[in-house]
Design a protein around this motif. Structure first.
Motif, PDB file in Angstrom:
ATOM      1  N   LYS A   1       1.001  -0.765  -0.173  1.00  0.00           N
ATOM      2  CA  LYS A   1      -0.222  -0.038   0.040  1.00  0.00           C
ATOM      3  C   LYS A   1       0.947   0.744   0.391  1.00  0.00           C
ATOM      4  N   PHE A   2       0.369   2.189  -1.046  1.00  0.00           N
ATOM      5  CA  PHE A   2       1.381   3.584  -0.417  1.00  0.00           C
ATOM      6  C   PHE A   2       0.410   4.407  -0.552  1.00  0.00           C
ATOM      7  N   PRO A   3       0.300   5.012   0.854  1.00  0.00           N
ATOM      8  CA  PRO A   3      -0.124   6.321   1.045  1.00  0.00           C
ATOM      9  C   PRO A   3      -0.175   7.432  -0.114  1.00  0.00           C
ATOM     10  N   GLY A   4      -1.432   8.038  -0.657  1.00  0.00           N
ATOM     11  CA  GLY A   4      -1.100   9.101  -1.246  1.00  0.00           C
ATOM     12  C   GLY A   4      -1.742   8.144  -2.430  1.00  0.00           C
ATOM     13  N   ALA A   5      -1.960   6.124  -2.758  1.00  0.00           N
ATOM     14  CA  ALA A   5      -2.626   5.901  -4.457  1.00  0.00           C
ATOM     15  C   ALA A   5      -3.763   5.557  -3.489  1.00  0.00           C
ATOM     16  N   GLU A   6      -4.902   5.564  -4.068  1.00  0.00           N
ATOM     17  CA  GLU A   6      -5.769   4.942  -3.814  1.00  0.00           C
ATOM     18  C   GLU A   6      -6.041   3.415  -3.971  1.00  0.00           C
ATOM     19  N   HIS A   7      -6.001   2.776  -3.185  1.00  0.00           N
ATOM     20  CA  HIS A   7      -5.826   1.259  -3.181  1.00  0.00           C
ATOM     21  C   HIS A   7      -7.416   0.577  -3.430  1.00  0.00           C
ATOM     22  N   ILE A   8      -7.508  -0.804  -4.388  1.00  0.00           N
ATOM     23  CA  ILE A   8      -8.895  -1.250  -4.773  1.00  0.00           C
ATOM     24  C   ILE A   8      -7.264  -2.225  -5.098  1.00  0.00           C
ATOM     25  N   GLU A   9      -8.196  -3.192  -3.659  1.00  0.00           N
ATOM     26  CA  GLU A   9      -7.617  -4.761  -3.535  1.00  0.00           C
ATOM     27  C   GLU A   9      -8.471  -6.052  -4.477  1.00  0.00           C
ATOM     28  N   PHE A  10      -7.346  -6.017  -5.577  1.00  0.00           N
ATOM     29  CA  PHE A  10      -7.744  -7.277  -6.091  1.00  0.00           C
ATOM     30  C   PHE A  10      -7.185  -9.107  -5.284  1.00  0.00           C
ATOM     31  N   ASN A  11      -8.555  -9.693  -5.334  1.00  0.00           N
ATOM     32  CA  ASN A  11      -8.230 -11.110  -5.001  1.00  0.00           C
ATOM     33  C   ASN A  11      -8.644 -12.169  -6.386  1.00  0.00           C
ATOM     34  N   VAL A  12      -7.845 -12.877  -6.164  1.00  0.00           N
ATOM     35  CA  VAL A  12      -8.455 -14.267  -7.046  1.00  0.00           C
ATOM     36  C   VAL A  12     -10.139 -13.885  -7.416  1.00  0.00           C
ATOM     37  N   ARG A  13     -11.110 -14.707  -6.606  1.00  0.00           N
ATOM     38  CA  ARG A  13     -12.284 -14.194  -6.519  1.00  0.00           C
ATOM     39  C   ARG A  13     -12.547 -12.773  -7.557  1.00  0.00           C
ATOM     40  N   ASN A  14     -12.585 -11.947  -6.712  1.00  0.00           N
ATOM     41  CA  ASN A  14     -12.594 -10.388  -7.878  1.00  0.00           C
ATOM     42  C   ASN A  14     -12.196  -9.632  -8.898  1.00  0.00           C
ATOM     43  N   ALA A  15     -10.987 -10.054  -9.764  1.00  0.00           N
ATOM     44  CA  ALA A  15     -10.264  -9.498  -9.842  1.00  0.00           C
ATOM     45  C   ALA A  15     -11.309  -9.066 -11.288  1.00  0.00           C
ATOM     46  N   ARG A  16     -11.826  -9.319 -12.335  1.00  0.00           N
ATOM     47  CA  ARG A  16     -12.775  -9.207 -13.290  1.00  0.00           C
ATOM     48  C   ARG A  16     -13.394  -8.475 -12.979  1.00  0.00           C
ATOM     49  N   THR A  17     -13.725  -8.200 -11.634  1.00  0.00           N
ATOM     50  CA  THR A  17     -15.166  -6.957 -11.358  1.00  0.00           C
ATOM     51  C   THR A  17     -13.663  -4.991 -11.068  1.00  0.00           C
ATOM     52  N   GLN A  18     -12.826  -5.865  -9.807  1.00  0.00           N
ATOM     53  CA  GLN A  18     -11.711  -4.554  -9.805  1.00  0.00           C
ATOM     54  C   GLN A  18     -11.361  -4.128 -11.385  1.00  0.00           C
ATOM     55  N   ALA A  19     -10.838  -5.270 -11.931  1.00  0.00           N
ATOM     56  CA  ALA A  19     -10.064  -4.671 -13.600  1.00  0.00           C
ATOM     57  C   ALA A  19     -11.427  -4.292 -14.098  1.00  0.00           C
ATOM     58  N   GLN A  20     -12.461  -4.179 -14.396  1.00  0.00           N
ATOM     59  CA  GLN A  20     -13.584  -3.435 -14.860  1.00  0.00           C
ATOM     60  C   GLN A  20     -13.892  -2.488 -14.144  1.00  0.00           C
ATOM     61  N   LYS A  21     -13.772  -2.178 -12.864  1.00  0.00           N
ATOM     62  CA  LYS A  21     -13.483  -0.725 -12.297  1.00  0.00           C
ATOM     63  C   LYS A  21     -12.443   0.349 -12.214  1.00  0.00           C
ATOM     64  N   LEU A  22     -11.654  -0.404 -13.030  1.00  0.00           N
ATOM     65  CA  LEU A  22     -10.436   0.780 -12.957  1.00  0.00           C
ATOM     66  C   LEU A  22     -10.359   1.193 -14.756  1.00  0.00           C
ATOM     67  N   VAL A  23     -11.222   0.621 -15.544  1.00  0.00           N
ATOM     68  CA  VAL A  23     -11.429   0.352 -16.617  1.00  0.00           C
ATOM     69  C   VAL A  23     -11.881   1.735 -16.831  1.00  0.00           C
ATOM     70  N   GLU A  24     -12.852   1.884 -16.347  1.00  0.00           N
ATOM     71  CA  GLU A  24     -14.024   2.885 -15.807  1.00  0.00           C
ATOM     72  C   GLU A  24     -13.656   4.187 -15.312  1.00  0.00           C
ATOM     73  N   MET A  25     -12.830   3.352 -15.121  1.00  0.00           N
ATOM     74  CA  MET A  25     -11.439   5.254 -13.500  1.00  0.00           C
ATOM     75  C   MET A  25     -10.862   5.479 -14.942  1.00  0.00           C
ATOM     76  N   ALA A  26     -10.179   5.061 -15.315  1.00  0.00           N
ATOM     77  CA  ALA A  26      -9.358   5.693 -16.154  1.00  0.00           C
ATOM     78  C   ALA A  26     -10.129   6.329 -17.762  1.00  0.00           C
ATOM     79  N   ILE A  27     -11.168   5.623 -18.010  1.00  0.00           N
ATOM     80  CA  ILE A  27     -11.580   6.270 -18.975  1.00  0.00           C
ATOM     81  C   ILE A  27     -12.877   7.336 -18.272  1.00  0.00           C
ATOM     82  N   GLU A  28     -12.817   7.792 -17.052  1.00  0.00           N
ATOM     83  CA  GLU A  28     -13.346   9.132 -16.252  1.00  0.00           C
ATOM     84  C   GLU A  28     -12.636  10.199 -16.419  1.00  0.00           C
ATOM     85  N   LEU A  29     -10.834   9.900 -16.246  1.00  0.00           N
ATOM     86  CA  LEU A  29      -9.818  10.251 -15.994  1.00  0.00           C
ATOM     87  C   LEU A  29      -9.121  10.496 -17.024  1.00  0.00           C
TER      88      LEU A  29
END
Ligand code: CUV
Ligand code: SF4
Length: 627
Positions: free
Chosen positions: A362-390
């Motif tokens: 974890k890095f103070p100042g970065a956003e933490h969106i935790e990946f695990n074996v079960r949630n990886a697909r949904t977390q990755a989706q979230k991140l791509v949407e975030m990138a598009i917003e940015l």
């Protein structure tokens, strides 16, 4: 004060780096080179390995031969240097091996149908590896085999009777040598823990004993943790085969959403790749005014994606802050290792966001969106949407993509090399025997602001191929070679006549990208295969290793497992051991009588090449091969 053009050219040989250092200065981004300068002069005690803070009677700083020649506990320079070195090896081995464990847990989850985010992409390799390790596979379901393999490999980390399974890939003479020295690695975690124990105050004070255990720790990395990471990554994500891609900051796209993955494990980056390729997401990016979504890699997780999926590579270690300074990066998604905390203030100068994904990093100042074996697909989706917003927030006036990308070939796993050779090692061995290929060199490891960025990697590679030595590259070294155009078949024109003819016949480059840092295990495996085929020890082979610009504790572990496996290894940055003559002499010479190989240190890539070529010639002579 702003740097002059000459000063900037002293920092890096790469055009993209030079341009971006200047832009970073203008934009107020503090870089690794600025902080390196601010640290001068650096502590000479630490540099020589002569400081110890292993207990609270200290910290102690030793001046050998003077009144202060002993620490408070009575430890002398030899002990302190060996202990510090040993802890470095343990940290490096732990990093690689803990990364391997993550792959193992992923395989275990797949085997137990506990994840929808991952699958087994190379069933053939799963069966091959399972058989190699003694698992009967006939008539069994894929997931059953995966389960048995995961269980067997999980044991390699902890309590196990006997030795790490993949050490059987080393020739018998080598294993016997390890046994006689008592350095054949047992459990992976066990060796690291034992090093922490031995280096506690009042345990192992004998520098030779400490160094031998350090060798055992490193072997548990090379033939254990790293090898498990490589093999399981292939099973889960596909075994690399030759693929074309592009490299340098020019892979970033002006008109697309740019996402960078940085770190080491393919677990997060592969999930991100799946989301980036999703048609709906691409449509979403278009609706936001972009032409698409562009994924590129940094450092070793970049190497993982490049090797297997042909994803372009933005740069190596010292390029990570400069990538952000392009102003064109929406998201940097990281897992662990080699991620400079300096990226946080750098990204704060732009619209860029850094996302941490591992509970371990974890890095103070970065956003933490935790990946695990079960949630990886949904977390990755979230991140791509975030990138598009940015992307909507990107300031186009501050974007500078400094160069055009360079094409490169990647994907040379041992399986791919064998296939290129027509299914057997024979053509390679024939080429080595005839002298068309005089030998093989592994160039590995990082960048370090102590050295002109990429200069040693590239100069050394060019010298070696000119002398008909085939170069295998991993990690940041590999990225440097790619940027210099050495990973294209056309680079054969820079090779000596023998190597060049082999490259032309096979349509391969004279330097081959064999992967990330954990993939140095591919080089070990290849050495084992060749040595067995020739009926000799690895230390008899005309091969050499080098980490020309290393910085990381992982590189110490890599260097040591190469040496302990019999591969002469030349370092371009001096390790922190010079405070002990005993330890230094052992590393640079004495180890040859123990494990059949040693280290050398030189900062001039021409001299490094000379050392490696001389070594290879010496080994050729011993094997009665033409020199
Ligand atoms: Ni693992 S260890 S800087 S990214 S090679 Fe690159 Fe490679 Fe060293 Fe890190
Ligand atoms: Fe000093 Fe010994 Fe403690 Fe190290 S272990 S800090 S040398 S007293």
């Amino acid at each position: 004060m702003a740097r002059s053009q000459e000063e900037i050219e002293e920092l890096s040989i790469c055009k993209d780096a030079q341009i971006m250092i200047e832009k970073a200065e203008k934009d107020g981004v503090v870089t690794v080179w600025d902080r390196f300068k601010a640290q001068q002069p650096q502590c000479t005690f630490c540099k020589q390995g002569l400081s110890c803070r292993n207990c609270s009677m200290g910290p102690c700083r030793i001046l050998p031969g003077k009144e202060r020649s002993l620490g408070v506990c009575g430890a002398n320079a030899d002990t302190i240097v060996a202990r510090n070195f040993g802890r470095g090896v343990a940290a490096g081995a732990a990093a690689h091996s803990d990364h391997g464990r993550d792959l193992l847990e992923t395989l275990d989850a797949v085997a137990n149908s506990d994840t929808q985010s991952y699958e087994i992409r190379d069933v053939e390799k799963l069966i091959r590896i399972a058989n190699e390790l003694g698992i009967k596979t006939e008539g069994k379901e894929t997931l059953q085999i995966a389960k048995e393999l995961a269980d067997l490999l999980l044991e390699e980390f902890g309590i196990k009777k006997g030795n790490i399974g993949f050490t059987m890939r080393a020739p018998e003479v080598r294993r016997k040598l390890w046994d006689s020295l008592n350095i054949n690695p047992r459990g992976i975690d066990r060796e690291v823990v034992e090093m922490m124990h031995r280096t506690h105050m009042g345990v192992d004070q004998d520098p030779v004993s400490l160094l031998l255990h350090a060798a055992r720790v490193s072997l548990s990395d090379g033939w254990g943790g790293s090898m498990i990471a490589t093999e399981l990554s292939d099973i889960l994500f596909g075994t690399p085969k030759p693929v074309e891609s592009k490299v340098n900051l020019g892979v970033l796209k002006k008109d697309e959403v740019n996402i960078l993955v940085h770190g080491h494990s393919p677990i997060v980056s592969e999930a991100v790749l799946t989301a980036v390729r999703d048609k709906n997401n691409i449509e979403m990016a278009k609706a936001a005014g972009a032409n698409g979504i562009n994924l590129a890699g940094l450092c070793c997780t970049g190497n993982e994606l490049l090797m297997r999926q042909g994803i372009p590579m933005a740069g190596n270690h010292l390029m990570t802050e400069l990538a952000i300074a392009t102003g064109a990066v929406e998201l940097v998604i990281v897992d662990y290792q080699c991620i400079m905390p300096g990226l946080i203030p750098a990204m704060n100068c732009y619209h860029t966001k850094m996302i941490t994904t591992s509970p371990k990093a974890k890095f103070p100042g970065a956003e933490h969106i935790e990946f695990n074996v079960r949630n990886a697909r949904t977390q990755a989706q979230k991140l791509v949407e975030m990138a598009i917003e940015l992307y909507k927030k990107r300031d186009k006036n501050r974007v500078l993509i400094p160069v055009e990308p360079v094409p490169m070939m990647s994907g040379f796993s041992n399986e791919a090399i064998l296939q290129a050779l027509g299914g057997s090692l024979a053509p390679l061995l024939d080429a080595i025997k005839s002298g068309k290929i005089r030998g093989v060199a592994g160039l590995v490891g990082c960048n370090n602001p102590r050295r002109k960025h990429d200069y040693c990697h590239v100069t050394l590679t060019k010298e070696l191929i000119k002398n008909d030595i085939l170069v295998l590259g991993t990690g940041c070294s590999a990225v440097a070679m790619g940027k210099a155009g050495l990973y294209m078949p056309e680079a054969a024109s820079l090779a000596g006549p023998g190597l060049s003819s082999v490259c032309k016949a096979l349509n391969i480059p004279p330097a081959l990208h064999v992967g990330s840092c954990v993939d140095n295990s591919r080089i070990l495996h290849l050495c084992g295969l060749v040595a067995k085929e020739l009926g000799v020890d690895i230390s008899d082979l005309p091969v050499a290793g080098s980490a020309p610009e290393w910085y990381s504790e992982k590189a110490i572990s890599i260097g040591l497992y190469f040496v302990a496996s019999g591969v002469y290894t030349v370092l371009g940055v001096t390790p922190n051991i010079t405070g002990s003559k005993l330890v230094t002499d052992l590393a640079l010479d004495g180890l040859t009588n123990v494990v059949g190989a040693c280290f050398a240190v030189d900062t001039d890539p021409h001299k490094m090449a000379e050392l490696m070529i001389n070594h290879i010639n010496k080994k050729r002579k011993k094997l009665n091969l033409p020199v």
